[in-house]
Scaffold this motif. Sequence first.
Motif, mmCIF file in Angstrom:
data_model
loop_
_atom_site.group_PDB
_atom_site.id
_atom_site.type_symbol
_atom_site.label_atom_id
_atom_site.label_comp_id
_atom_site.label_asym_id
_atom_site.label_seq_id
_atom_site.Cartn_x
_atom_site.Cartn_y
_atom_site.Cartn_z
ATOM 1 N N CYS A 136 0.941 -1.216 0.016
ATOM 2 C CA CYS A 136 -0.158 0.093 0.021
ATOM 3 C C CYS A 136 0.963 1.307 0.031
ATOM 4 O O CYS A 136 0.604 2.078 -0.823
ATOM 5 C CB CYS A 136 -0.887 0.051 1.284
ATOM 6 S SG CYS A 136 -2.296 -1.192 0.919
ATOM 7 N N VAL A 137 1.906 1.295 0.864
ATOM 8 C CA VAL A 137 2.771 2.622 0.987
ATOM 9 C C VAL A 137 3.454 2.587 -0.394
ATOM 10 O O VAL A 137 3.517 3.636 -1.018
ATOM 11 C CB VAL A 137 3.914 2.267 1.914
ATOM 12 C CG1 VAL A 137 4.888 3.208 1.963
ATOM 13 C CG2 VAL A 137 3.142 2.234 3.248
ATOM 14 N N LEU A 138 3.881 1.403 -1.077
ATOM 15 C CA LEU A 138 4.435 1.628 -2.373
ATOM 16 C C LEU A 138 3.659 2.284 -3.505
ATOM 17 O O LEU A 138 3.912 3.145 -4.455
ATOM 18 C CB LEU A 138 5.073 0.122 -2.914
ATOM 19 C CG LEU A 138 6.331 -0.050 -2.107
ATOM 20 C CD1 LEU A 138 6.635 -1.606 -2.419
ATOM 21 C CD2 LEU A 138 7.616 0.735 -2.494
ATOM 22 N N LEU A 139 2.407 1.671 -3.509
ATOM 23 C CA LEU A 139 1.397 1.866 -4.324
ATOM 24 C C LEU A 139 1.181 3.599 -4.349
ATOM 25 O O LEU A 139 0.767 4.258 -5.319
ATOM 26 C CB LEU A 139 0.033 1.562 -4.412
ATOM 27 C CG LEU A 139 0.179 -0.333 -4.940
ATOM 28 C CD1 LEU A 139 -1.084 -0.857 -4.497
ATOM 29 C CD2 LEU A 139 0.476 -0.053 -6.511
ATOM 30 N N THR A 140 1.239 4.097 -2.950
ATOM 31 C CA THR A 140 0.926 5.468 -2.666
ATOM 32 C C THR A 140 2.135 6.326 -3.106
ATOM 33 O O THR A 140 1.929 7.454 -3.688
ATOM 34 C CB THR A 140 0.674 5.738 -1.441
ATOM 35 O OG1 THR A 140 -0.250 4.736 -0.967
ATOM 36 C CG2 THR A 140 0.271 7.171 -0.952
ATOM 37 N N VAL A 141 3.195 6.081 -3.037
ATOM 38 C CA VAL A 141 4.532 6.863 -3.171
ATOM 39 C C VAL A 141 5.106 6.590 -4.544
ATOM 40 O O VAL A 141 5.682 7.639 -5.023
ATOM 41 C CB VAL A 141 5.699 6.190 -2.024
ATOM 42 C CG1 VAL A 141 6.770 6.897 -2.308
ATOM 43 C CG2 VAL A 141 5.294 6.656 -0.644
ATOM 44 N N ILE A 142 5.064 5.561 -5.254
ATOM 45 C CA ILE A 142 5.441 5.198 -6.655
ATOM 46 C C ILE A 142 5.304 6.430 -7.360
ATOM 47 O O ILE A 142 5.766 7.148 -8.350
ATOM 48 C CB ILE A 142 5.319 3.919 -6.956
ATOM 49 C CG1 ILE A 142 6.298 2.917 -6.182
ATOM 50 C CG2 ILE A 142 5.644 3.911 -8.662
ATOM 51 C CD1 ILE A 142 6.236 1.510 -6.609
ATOM 52 N N VAL A 154 7.437 8.703 -9.804
ATOM 53 C CA VAL A 154 7.587 8.478 -11.535
ATOM 54 C C VAL A 154 7.256 10.018 -12.168
ATOM 55 O O VAL A 154 8.065 10.248 -13.068
ATOM 56 C CB VAL A 154 6.793 7.400 -11.789
ATOM 57 C CG1 VAL A 154 6.381 7.128 -13.269
ATOM 58 C CG2 VAL A 154 6.909 5.992 -11.230
ATOM 59 N N SER A 155 6.518 10.503 -11.797
ATOM 60 C CA SER A 155 6.153 11.772 -12.586
ATOM 61 C C SER A 155 6.170 13.226 -11.744
ATOM 62 O O SER A 155 5.330 13.144 -10.531
ATOM 63 C CB SER A 155 4.773 11.591 -13.345
ATOM 64 O OG SER A 155 3.739 11.793 -12.473
ATOM 65 N N LYS A 156 7.053 13.861 -11.668
ATOM 66 C CA LYS A 156 7.307 14.952 -10.904
ATOM 67 C C LYS A 156 6.313 15.861 -11.047
ATOM 68 O O LYS A 156 6.042 16.723 -10.009
ATOM 69 C CB LYS A 156 8.642 15.748 -11.028
ATOM 70 C CG LYS A 156 9.879 14.549 -10.770
ATOM 71 C CD LYS A 156 9.902 14.330 -9.342
ATOM 72 C CE LYS A 156 11.152 13.184 -9.086
ATOM 73 N NZ LYS A 156 11.325 12.764 -7.782
#
Length: 102
Positions: free
Chosen positions: A15-21, A25-27
């Motif tokens: 869940c954390v990765l899905l929120t942070v990635i 990826v796009s600034k």
Amino acid sequence: MTKNTKIIVILIAACVLLTVIPFLVSKNADFGGADDAAGDVVAELAPDYKPWATPIAEIILGGELPGETESLLFCLQAAIGSGILFYGFGYLVARKKYSKEG
């Protein structure tokens, strides 16, 4: 660490990765809603399109809802949904817990 604890840790990490990635990826990504994106596509494909229905709130109030009210209704919807979800989780955990002891 038990098997259930490992699964929970893995799910929380996912869940954390899905929120942070997406932020990494796009600034310069814009936070636009799906309604805005759909409206832009419709305006591009059919510039003379006229909506065939009017939202009930606009009929009652005589205009669009203020942004704060829309945010409030969205938060209320999220709170009710999470309440139902976590009540279900609590029920399932309690059912399992008390059926073994009984």
